[in-house]
Design an enzyme around this catalytic site. Structure first.
Site, short mmCIF file in Angstrom:
data_model
loop_
_atom_site.label_atom_id
_atom_site.label_comp_id
_atom_site.label_asym_id
_atom_site.label_seq_id
_atom_site.Cartn_x
_atom_site.Cartn_y
_atom_site.Cartn_z
N ASP A 155 -6.75 -13.93 -19.84
CA ASP A 155 -7.50 -14.72 -18.86
C ASP A 155 -8.55 -15.60 -19.54
OD1 ASP A 155 -8.30 -15.14 -15.99
OD2 ASP A 155 -10.17 -14.24 -16.71
N ASP B 133 -1.55 -1.02 -4.10
CA ASP B 133 -1.80 -0.15 -5.25
C ASP B 133 -0.57 -0.05 -6.15
OD1 ASP B 133 -0.12 1.56 -3.76
OD2 ASP B 133 -1.81 2.65 -2.91
N ASN C 52 0.85 -1.19 0.00
CA ASN C 52 0.00 0.00 0.00
C ASN C 52 0.89 1.24 0.00
OD1 ASN C 52 -1.93 1.96 0.30
ND2 ASN C 52 -2.94 1.02 2.07
N GLU D 104 -4.46 -18.40 -20.88
CA GLU D 104 -4.77 -19.30 -19.76
C GLU D 104 -5.73 -20.38 -20.26
OE1 GLU D 104 -6.68 -19.19 -15.25
OE2 GLU D 104 -7.60 -18.05 -16.88
N GLY E 239 -5.85 -2.65 0.08
CA GLY E 239 -5.22 -1.34 -0.11
C GLY E 239 -3.95 -1.31 -0.93
#
Length: 638
Positions: free
Chosen positions: A348, A183, A155, A377, A181
């Site tokens: 994905d 980032d 964070n 994937e 949190g």
């Protein structure tokens, strides 16, 4: 899906506001530009692309009823598709080689009593490219990829933990599915650590807007394709992350999602065109039968259920067979490649999309960026299935029809774990024979060296957990994945023996916080403070091994030779004309004496070898003793 008709009342309303807007514009009394209520996707484009076509989706109240016009040298409107929802219009533009960078003026007119009036205008940016297509280089087997769940790594800016207007607010690190949190700033500030570990490429899970009411941290429920989720940071911070990686000679891999969106995406209430979303009422979830793309006996119903069913209830399925949806998704990938100057895309849930989209998407990307890397994937344990997606060298299409260069090697992942944990059997179906047999299946792949190999990822238990928290087996796995053909991918925390044993299969715990990424953490893995001696040794060893690996062309580009296991002793070699690397794994419960002559096919008479990663010289004229449950890596210099 709601369907909208441009009925008489809507037309009359638009005529009225069109006249009032045009009058205000003519008199110069309007207080803001019309462009403030008009948005376009993609938000900009570039001159000099190899394909000159651009699909521009423009959104504003009632814009479907307008007539679009454009006067800009080198650019023309080829066709216009009014949206089935009144707030969309789709323009197909042709950007020729004569076009220059600048602000392209688009006008949207509406007739009132036979007279045209200006309803909206948009100044659309056409930019100069920062680099030609040939500049973009992907990853290969000389790289080592670090997969990170951004919300769980560090964070860097607590001020963005809570963003007004987002459906999920704040952070709660005590809840596994809440936001924690982490980032972009947190990752950027710790690139030095990743570099010191020996990673050369960073793959963060998606960081686009996921404005979902819960579990929005993972990033796969996108609600806006051109917005960075503000709880991760800004677009400028994302670009700065990519620039910082490049300055360290590292690459950024983008995690793309073609198949689905988040249920809170505005398209669920206002799709540009009918058929944009595969709507299923009652709701139909995908059958997850990935074989339907290749199965000669698959029913049409099974194929439809696989590719048109929703991935999960919170992730609606995009209709990739719709030509405008396909154009949108392809351009979206190109926009992020150009904007971030990417070093690759990991796609994905690859096989959940329509096969025509997958073929068009992969080949269009590789046409524009011949040096780019795309990895799909395909979560299948059958190499006959995974291999069908891989294109041949030289951009020849894959058996499945696309231009995908790499797939994630799930068959090898499960083969490795099984080989290290299951008891050996006389029929050679388990133990180290399982690993030997799994690698022998490489004959089915077009280019095994491009496969992405891994011990775990964000969707499965940590590799340390899969290996029953046995550190001896962990060293074997790390050595194997560092030497075997392919591009190694590590999940953050592997180097400190991250575990999910207390909650097997629970994604919230698999994607655990990296210690030291939050102010006040009592353990800091970035500095080593508070780590156990076992964790420190593993972290140090893995770092040294990956840095050693970076100097081994035999691992990057060499051929593979391995020897049939003998009583759980397995030897694999990677070789070029000038360099050779051997991996020896003794998974038996007794020490083994290893004779150099047995491997002279690799050694070629050489008897002085170096043990990696320390570089200690070993004289192999005498038999080499390999203790029980150990593995070593040896290199042979010319």
């Amino acid at each position: 899906m709601f369907k909208y008709n441009n009925n008489k009342n809507i037309i009359l309303f638009l005529l009225c506001i069109g006249v009032s807007y045009a009058t205000a514009h003519d008199k110069g009394k309007h207080r803001h530009s019309h462009s403030e209520v008009v948005t376009a996707e993609p938000p900009n484009w570039w001159v000099g692309m190899r394909q000159p076509y651009l699909q521009l989706i423009v959104e504003a109240p009632g814009i479907a009823a307008t007539q679009a016009s454009l006067t800009y040298p080198g650019v023309r409107i080829d066709s216009v598709i009014p949206g089935d929802h009144p707030d969309y219009i789709i323009l197909h533009l042709h950007i020729t080689s004569e076009a220059n960078p600048g602000q392209m003026p688009l006008k949207f007119m509406i007739s009132s009593k036979g007279k045209p009036g200006l309803l909206y205008e948009l100044s659309y940016p056409i930019k100069a490219r920062t680099a030609p297509s040939d500049f973009f280089r992907g990853f290969d087997a000389s790289d080592v990829v670090c997969l990170i769940t951004p919300d769980r790594f560090a964070n860097g800016n607590p001020k963005n933990d809570r963003v007004e207007g987002m459906r999920e607010q704040g952070v709660d690190r005590s809840r596994p599915y809440a936001r924690h949190g982490g980032d972009i700033q947190g990752m950027t500030e710790r690139l030095g650590y990743l570099k010191s570990m020996g990673f050369t490429a960073l793959w963060p899970q998606p960081m686009l807007e996921n404005d979902m009411p819960e579990a929005s941290y993972h990033g796969y429920a996108i609600t806006h394709h051109y917005r960075v989720d503000p709880r991760f940071g800004s677009l400028n911070e994302y670009i700065a992350l990519s620039d910082s990686l490049r300055a360290l000679n590292m690459k950024l891999i983008f995690d793309g999602v073609l198949n689905h969106i988040g249920r809170e995406h505005r398209w669920m209430k206002a799709p540009p065109l009918n058929g944009w979303i595969n709507q299923n009422f009652p709701l139909e979830i995908s059958n997850h039968r990935r074989t339907v793309h290749h199965d000669p006996y698959a029913s049409r119903g099974d194929y439809s259920r696989m590719t048109r069913g929703w991935f999960v209830e919170s992730m609606p399925d995009l209709n990739g067979s719709h030509p405008e949806v396909a154009r949108y998704l392809i351009q979206h990938s190109i926009w992020w490649i150009e904007t971030l100057r990417l070093g690759g895309i990991r796609q994905d849930t690859y096989s959940y999309s329509d096969s025509s989209l997958l073929s068009e998407w992969s080949c269009r990307i590789m046409e524009e960026y011949p040096g780019m890397s795309l990895v799909g994937e395909e979560w299948s344990l059958n190499p006959l299935i995974t291999s069908r997606w891989q294109a041949q060298p030289g951009l020849k299409r894959a058996p499945a029809g696309g231009c995908l260069g790499s797939v994630m090697d799930f068959p090898l992942q499960v083969g490795l774990v099984s080989a290290l944990t299951a008891p050996a059997r006389p029929d050679f179906s388990e133990g180290m024979a399982r690993l030997y047999e799994t690698l022998a299946n490489d004959f089915i792949y077009q280019n095994p060296r491009k496969l992405m190999v891994f011990g775990d990822n964000h969707d499965m238990d940590r590799i340390f957990t899969q290996l029953n928290e046995d550190t001896a087996l962990m060293y074997m796995a790390i050595n194997y994945l560092s030497v075997v053909r392919g591009v190694p991918q590590w999940y953050y925390g592997t180097e400190i023996l991250a575990s999910s044993s207390h909650a097997r299969g629970h994604h919230g715990y698999i994607r655990s916080d990296f210690p030291g990424g939050w102010k006040g953490d009592t353990v800091d893995a970035f500095t080593g403070a508070g780590l156990s001696p076992v964790q420190k040794r593993m972290q140090s060893y893995m770092s040294a091994l990956l840095h050693w690996r970076a100097r081994q062309p035999a691992i990057h580009y060499g051929g593979t030779l391995h020897f049939a296991p003998n009583d759980e002793l397995y030897v694999m070699a990677r070789t070029t004309d000038r360099s050779r690397v051997l991996l020896l794994i003794n998974r038996s419960n007794r020490a083994r004496t290893v004779q150099a002559a047995d491997y002279d096919e690799v050694l070629r008479g050489q008897r002085l070898v170096q043990r990696a990663p320390e570089g200690v010289v070993v004289d192999w004229n005498d038999p080499l003793t390999l203790p029980a449950m150990t593995s070593i890596v040896l290199s042979v210099d010319p």
